[in-house]
Design a protein around this motif. Structure first.
Motif, short mmCIF file in Angstrom:
data_model
loop_
_atom_site.label_atom_id
_atom_site.label_comp_id
_atom_site.label_asym_id
_atom_site.label_seq_id
_atom_site.Cartn_x
_atom_site.Cartn_y
_atom_site.Cartn_z
N PHE A 293 33.60 38.15 43.02
CA PHE A 293 34.53 38.08 44.14
C PHE A 293 34.61 39.46 44.80
N ALA A 294 34.86 40.48 43.99
CA ALA A 294 34.85 41.87 44.48
C ALA A 294 33.45 42.42 44.24
N GLY A 373 36.18 24.46 42.03
CA GLY A 373 36.99 25.45 42.72
C GLY A 373 37.95 26.17 41.79
N ILE A 374 38.61 25.42 40.95
CA ILE A 374 39.52 26.04 39.98
C ILE A 374 38.73 26.84 38.96
N HIS A 375 37.65 26.27 38.49
CA HIS A 375 36.90 26.87 37.39
C HIS A 375 36.38 28.26 37.74
N TRP A 376 35.67 28.35 38.86
CA TRP A 376 35.05 29.65 39.17
C TRP A 376 36.08 30.67 39.65
N SER A 377 37.12 30.21 40.32
CA SER A 377 38.20 31.13 40.68
C SER A 377 38.86 31.69 39.43
N GLN A 378 39.12 30.82 38.46
CA GLN A 378 39.77 31.27 37.24
C GLN A 378 38.85 32.12 36.37
N MET A 381 39.09 35.45 37.92
CA MET A 381 40.43 36.01 37.77
C MET A 381 40.64 36.50 36.34
N GLN A 382 40.24 35.70 35.36
CA GLN A 382 40.44 36.08 33.97
C GLN A 382 39.43 37.12 33.49
N THR A 386 38.14 39.78 40.54
CA THR A 386 38.65 39.39 41.86
C THR A 386 39.06 40.61 42.69
N GLY A 387 39.35 41.71 42.02
CA GLY A 387 39.76 42.92 42.72
C GLY A 387 41.23 42.98 43.04
N ILE A 388 41.97 41.85 42.90
CA ILE A 388 43.37 41.83 43.33
C ILE A 388 44.34 41.36 42.26
N ASN A 389 43.83 40.76 41.19
CA ASN A 389 44.73 40.21 40.17
C ASN A 389 44.88 41.18 39.00
N THR A 390 46.08 41.18 38.42
CA THR A 390 46.34 42.01 37.24
C THR A 390 45.38 41.64 36.12
N LEU A 391 44.85 42.62 35.43
CA LEU A 391 43.98 42.35 34.28
C LEU A 391 44.81 41.74 33.16
#
Length: 517
Positions: A293-294, A373-378, A381-382, A386-391
């Protein structure tokens, strides 16, 4: 014949706009489901997905036939199947729902659009989730989602003028080249979906917020609707409206524990928003199935992939009991609650430093409710890309202590540790040699030595990721990602996100969805 309704991930008769539209058009109609070789050969597909689909089709075929509509099931490339139907029966309209799927489905739909234009076939697609095509800005997305979910459901037609077509028996897994998967799956089909929804809203859902984190309580306390939403035996709108109606009923009738039930179902309702929120990310940026993503994260893990670590993680042989219990449970059942899924990805990404693409493909095959959509986003993110979500770095030991305090889950799925004292069950390597022999579990022989040192691995991951996120390039990209894809309720400032080291055991996040819920 005039109309073909092309079914994809919408295997239901109710709240189905293409089926309703087909009844209103002149001429005979049929429903069509195509078992595509591209799907069977895709790295995300597993025999459990095929079996669930076949069971849904068997029920749906009977329901549609009772109202005059034949459901034709063909095996082959979609363009080939459509061309054969055009030659043999002729049709002017192709109706379907929109799909936010893997890259191969996007390419297929572009080819179908070209074919329809060349053949003079009018192809109309209908929305059936909260995902918005060609979205220019996330501003106002939540309001548009709410409006779409509040729209009355599409009424099921009284009947269709069905085309005359010979229907073959549904193929078997063996005929499709699928090996037995050995899992005991959730019941498939529209009837099972509604029964599951009803039991959650009226019986099981009262302790939803307290139940969803532990793999023991979540098995019954979560909605268990995720496979039905993934295969479309229920629409998101049906679930949303049923939930809102149940909340209103509870308030009106003054049922016992009104506040408790309302809070539980409100929490569940919020996750329906997140369900579509994450799907929207893939719709807007299909590349995130394959790329970070990032893009500042490119090269972060790709060149350090350790195949031995990957194999141990896949097999549930990492030496960390909670990780191994979760993986073995998932492989046996096709389901795991969200928090434990997040822990598996966190462990793979931070402790083992594995790239999310390989681990994501493996998990896609394990999850019955795989939703791209949920799978690859998550997965991203996990994994911190993503560059924007807390680790979110989960401690396997603390997760065991918090969510399996009596050791029931670990002992069930890691029987090698059955006789290990509870105080050491999450950290069996701390037993002395004599104690290991006494309980019949010699570490390194009966159960693996921890594959990595927890503290050392986490420290190294933090240093690399926080060092990267502190650069000007990363901050600028974070601003761009947040503006294009971020939730407008997240409250993230420009120039990225909080850069303090994360807590070791994150509190339940509002950014959950029906990814196992």
């Amino acid at each position: 014949m005039s109309v073909v309704v092309w079914l994809k991930k919408d295997l239901r008769a109710a709240d189905h706009a293409p089926l309703a539209a087909a009844a209103a058009l002149p001429g005979a109609a049929m429903a069509l489901y195509v078992i595509e070789p591209e799907w069977l050969a895709s790295p995300e597909c597993d025999a459990q997905h095929v079996e669930f689909t076949l069971a849904c089709l068997a029920e749906l075929r009977l329901a549609l036939a009772a109202r005059g509509l034949p459901l034709l099931v063909r095996v082959g490339p979609v363009l080939q199947v459509l061309a054969e139907l055009k030659r043999s029966h002729g049709f002017q309209y192709l109706l379907s729902h929109e799909e936010t799927g893997p890259g191969w489905t996007y390419a297929r739909d572009l080819a179908v659009a070209d074919w329809c234009r060349a053949q003079g076939v009018q192809w109309q697609e209908f929305a059936h989730t909260g995902v918005i095509r060609r979205l220019r800005s996330r501003n106002g997305w939540a309001a548009r989602w709410q409006q779409r979910m509040a729209t009355p459901q599409v009424a099921m037609p009284a009947g269709w003028a069905g085309a005359r077509v010979a229907l073959d028996d549904l193929p078997t897994l063996a005929q499709l080249g699928c090996a037995p998967h050995g899992r005991q799956l959730q019941a498939a089909g529209e009837a099972a979906a509604h029964a599951t929804l009803h039991s959650f809203l009226h019986q099981r859902g009262g302790d939803y917020r307290q139940s969803l984190s532990s793999p023991l309580t979540a098995e019954d306390g979560c909605s268990r609707l995720s496979p039905h939403l993934a295969f479309g035996t229920l629409s998101v709108r049906q679930v949303h409206q049923a939930t809102e109606a149940r909340i209103a009923q509870i308030k009106a009738e003054g049922e016992p524990d009104v506040r408790h039930w309302v809070a539980a179902l409100r929490g569940f309702s919020g996750r329906l928003h997140w369900h579509c929120h994450f799907m929207q990310k893939l719709e807007d940026a299909p590349r995130i199935e394959f790329q970070n993503f990032a893009r500042v994260c490119d090269g972060l893990r790709e060149n350090d992939f350790d195949a031995a670590r990957f194999d141990a993680w896949c097999a549930g042989q990492t030496g960390y009991p909670m990780v191994d219990a979760c993986m073995r449970s998932l492989r046996a059942t096709g389901w795991l609650n969200f928090r434990m899924r997040a822990m598996l990805v966190s462990f793979a990404s931070y402790h083992l430093w594995l790239h999310w693409r390989a681990t994501g493909l493996f998990l896609a095959r394990q999850f019955l409710d795989f939703e791209p959509g949920i799978h690859w986003s998550q997965m991203q993110m996990q994994s911190g890309t993503t560059g924007i979500n807390t680790l979110r770095i989960y401690s396997p030991t603390k997760q065991a202590q918090d969510h399996d305090p009596a050791g029931v889950f670990i002992r069930r799925w890691v029987p090698e540790l059955a006789q290990v004292p509870l105080a050491l069950l999450a950290t069996p390597w701390r037993m002395g040699a004599a104690q290991q022999r006494a309980v019949g579990c010699v570490i390194g022989q009966d159960y693996p030595v921890p594959i990595v040192d927890d503290a050392v691995a986490v420290k190294a991951a933090k240093e690399r990721l926080y060092g990267l996120r502190g650069t000007a390039t990363a901050r600028a990209e974070a601003d761009s990602i947040q503006a294009r894809h971020g939730s407008r309720k997240a409250g993230l400032p420009r120039t990225g996100m909080a850069r303090k080291p994360p807590v070791r055991a994150p509190k339940p996040s509002p950014q959950l969805d029906l990814f196992g819920d």
